[in-house]
Design a protein around this motif. Sequence first.
Motif, PDB file in Angstrom:
ATOM      1  N   PRO A 137       0.837  -1.205   0.000  1.00 50.96           N
ATOM      2  CA  PRO A 137       0.000   0.000   0.000  1.00 50.96           C
ATOM      3  C   PRO A 137       0.865   1.244   0.000  1.00 50.96           C
TER       4      PRO A 137
ATOM      5  N   SER B 136      -2.470   2.246  -4.576  1.00 53.49           N
ATOM      6  CA  SER B 136      -2.517   3.622  -4.083  1.00 53.49           C
ATOM      7  C   SER B 136      -3.805   4.289  -4.557  1.00 53.49           C
TER       8      SER B 136
ATOM      9  N   SER C  29      -3.688   4.056  -0.494  1.00 58.13           N
ATOM     10  CA  SER C  29      -4.122   3.104   0.517  1.00 58.13           C
ATOM     11  C   SER C  29      -3.158   3.132   1.684  1.00 58.13           C
ATOM     12  N   ARG C  30      -3.725   2.890   2.859  1.00 57.23           N
ATOM     13  CA  ARG C  30      -2.912   2.626   4.030  1.00 57.23           C
ATOM     14  C   ARG C  30      -2.890   1.113   4.267  1.00 57.23           C
TER      15      ARG C  30
ATOM     16  N   VAL D 105      -5.580  -2.524   3.130  1.00 55.61           N
ATOM     17  CA  VAL D 105      -5.859  -2.347   1.701  1.00 55.61           C
ATOM     18  C   VAL D 105      -7.246  -2.863   1.355  1.00 55.61           C
TER      19      VAL D 105
ATOM     20  N   ASP E 217      -9.507   0.066   2.283  1.00 57.82           N
ATOM     21  CA  ASP E 217      -9.276   1.300   1.533  1.00 57.82           C
ATOM     22  C   ASP E 217      -9.518   1.136   0.034  1.00 57.82           C
ATOM     23  N   GLN E 218      -9.052   0.044  -0.536  1.00 57.92           N
ATOM     24  CA  GLN E 218      -9.137  -0.161  -1.990  1.00 57.92           C
ATOM     25  C   GLN E 218      -9.533  -1.603  -2.305  1.00 57.92           C
TER      26      GLN E 218
END
Length: 311
Positions: A250, A286, A288-289, A292, A295-296
């Motif tokens: 990430p 990306s 992303s932290r 993942v 976030d994505q």
Amino acid sequence: MKVALSFALAIALAIGAPAASCADNPRAPNRFASTLVPSERFEVGVLQVERHGQGARPLVLVPGLASGAWVWQDIVREFSSDHAVYVVTLPGFDGRPAVEGDALAAAANALQELIVSRKLDQPVLIGHSLGGTLALEVAEQQPDLVKGVVTIDGLPVVPGSEGVPPSRRAIDASEMKANAAPVSAEVFKEQQEQYLREVGLLDMGKAADLAALTARSDPAAVLRYTAEAFALDLRPGLANIKGPVLLVAPYFGPDASQEGQSLEGKVEYYRELMKGAQNLDLVAISPSRHFVMIDQPQQLVEAIRRYLESL
């Protein structure tokens, strides 16, 4: 560099670092709480296992530090229509009782037992964070049992500790455990939310919901796993892994810019930590932290699907 696997948080617990206060407010139902009903739930060694779907290539999903099966819901939904998906929960996490002794070793042994006892035909191990490290360890120890590994921000050595000599690792790990300060469930939850807001997630609004779930884990067990992971250095055995390895890295520009790190720099750093792996693919996701899959999720699904199609 901010360290994956919640190490910064766990070390803060060990030295009794104060957490920011966080008042509990009435909330809507937790958006991340598990809603999928498994076809089967059973125990193997120290692991709880949930099975979903069926298919030719089994997938074994291993969550990270303080996480439960709920963290994999999107992945299960996407892949259980054409794969048998086995989701494990480690002892001490998500309300499960902790175990005595080396919990990481016990988990690695149980993963091997799951593959053998259920006659899983060369499954792919998919792990997040600590779960990714465990997946690498099993693939090193039993390369003929495993088709391949997908590790999501899980590495063979704790980032930032790669220069620590082997003789110091066990000593430092013992000191982490010895210096542990007791924390209440309330403080642990506050620290989890603080970590998730600063390192774990992009969306601040999701941190409280996720923290409510990670806080179901045993704080002492979280610290023990952290110390045991610090003692590990799997790099010398990476060449033993026969199957292809996909490492998902990430990346979030605003965080990285504070550390003077570019996307290319992080990829090269992770690649260096994986040096020795014979068949490595590294994919950056990306923005992303650490989480993942939260976030994505679609980017992660696509990366895993491409990997599976390449086998």
